[in-house]
Design an enzyme around this catalytic site. Sequence first.
Site, mmCIF file in Angstrom:
data_model
loop_
_atom_site.group_PDB
_atom_site.id
_atom_site.type_symbol
_atom_site.label_atom_id
_atom_site.label_comp_id
_atom_site.label_asym_id
_atom_site.label_seq_id
_atom_site.Cartn_x
_atom_site.Cartn_y
_atom_site.Cartn_z
ATOM 1 N N ASP A 231 -5.618 30.720 59.627
ATOM 2 C CA ASP A 231 -5.874 29.889 60.791
ATOM 3 C C ASP A 231 -5.562 30.662 62.079
ATOM 4 O O ASP A 231 -5.906 30.210 63.174
ATOM 5 C CB ASP A 231 -4.987 28.633 60.703
ATOM 6 C CG ASP A 231 -5.690 27.387 61.191
ATOM 7 O OD1 ASP A 231 -6.913 27.457 61.442
ATOM 8 O OD2 ASP A 231 -5.021 26.349 61.331
ATOM 9 N N LYS B 85 -12.683 21.145 53.903
ATOM 10 C CA LYS B 85 -12.372 22.572 53.728
ATOM 11 C C LYS B 85 -12.433 22.951 52.240
ATOM 12 O O LYS B 85 -12.980 23.994 51.874
ATOM 13 C CB LYS B 85 -10.997 22.887 54.336
ATOM 14 C CG LYS B 85 -11.042 22.869 55.864
ATOM 15 C CD LYS B 85 -9.683 22.809 56.544
ATOM 16 C CE LYS B 85 -9.903 22.633 58.060
ATOM 17 N NZ LYS B 85 -8.704 22.351 58.831
ATOM 18 N N GLN C 181 -2.165 22.224 57.751
ATOM 19 C CA GLN C 181 -2.942 21.293 58.571
ATOM 20 C C GLN C 181 -2.035 20.668 59.642
ATOM 21 O O GLN C 181 -1.026 20.045 59.321
ATOM 22 C CB GLN C 181 -3.575 20.205 57.681
ATOM 23 C CG GLN C 181 -4.493 19.261 58.411
ATOM 24 C CD GLN C 181 -5.777 19.941 58.911
ATOM 25 O OE1 GLN C 181 -6.339 20.788 58.239
ATOM 26 N NE2 GLN C 181 -6.227 19.571 60.094
#
Length: 297
Positions: free
Chosen positions: A130, A63, A107
């Site tokens: 996200d 990322k 994450q």
Amino acid sequence: MLDVMADVTRTLGGAVLMDGNRLRDEIVAQLRVEVEAAGSPPVCLATVLAGDDRPSHVYVRAKHKKAEEAGMLSRGVALPGSASQAEIEDEVGALVDDPSVHGILVQLPLPEALDPEPVLALLTPEKDVDGLTERSMGRLVRGLPGHVPCTPLGVMRLLDRYGVPTSGARAVVVGRSTLVGLPLTLLLARKGVDATVTLAHSRTPDLVETCRQADLLIAAAGSARMIGPRHVQPGATVVDVGVSRTEAGIVGDVDFDAVQAIAGAITPMPGGTGPMTIACLLQNTLVAARMQNAFPA
Ligand code: NAP
């Protein structure tokens, strides 16, 4: 029928290969052009990683690398597996309050001792790139502007890029998680996309029969190679979201070699939905910067 581009790659069996690496690279290059055309204002993605889960480290590194290629800044907060709930919440809270950070990705999964819910609850909808918080999910359900979860959005981008018809299509999504299957079902059923969607799961009887009805079959179960040729209607589009670590290496939910001979279009694994998740995260980050008036509309 699939209305395909002229320059697609096909599998040995003749299915269109829906190449996520290629589309990700196109999106990253396009983002870079957009950022540079705006005079390169700083657009920053922050990641928060706790513990030493190897795949999570690999994903987060990818990322950051792609953010850089897109002309964006990225900041990584890495906490030890022993981090306390208060420590991770303090870190995320500081990023939420920092106006130089536009998007925040926590994450998942977090180490077992940590509860992800209060951590995610700290994210503002603007910075939740996200798209996993209850507010972002609520916006998705209600059709309001907000960040859409990256993996389902990546699947939609692939379908669009490869001209897979959705209007009137019978879609079957296998897997009902809030991370993938459920939001994907909502996206496919949206007005304008107009698929008729069946959401299958581990309690679905006659899974083979259900899948075989699909013009568009999306496997997001995390069960190694569970989708074989008998699940697939000839000519159907098959998208593999699953990632399973087996003794034979990392495999998807779809038995690619067998299914490609029947499908009309198929994603490879790796190189299908995974790269698209990253591309959509970066697109969401640019949108996040716009929402925060840090990037021209
Ligand atoms: P999850 O939370 O474990 O959910 C899995 C879902 O699949 C559940 O709804 C489960 O049914 C269903 N399921 C499991 N085995 C099944 C079977 N044999 N038949 C029918 N349904 C079955 O997983 P997730 O977070 O959604 O992730 C799914 C997969 O996608 C994983 O392999 C994950 O690693 C991968 N993933 C990939 C990306 C990417 O970028 N490509 C991103 C995120 C996740 P029940 O609800 O009945 O238990």
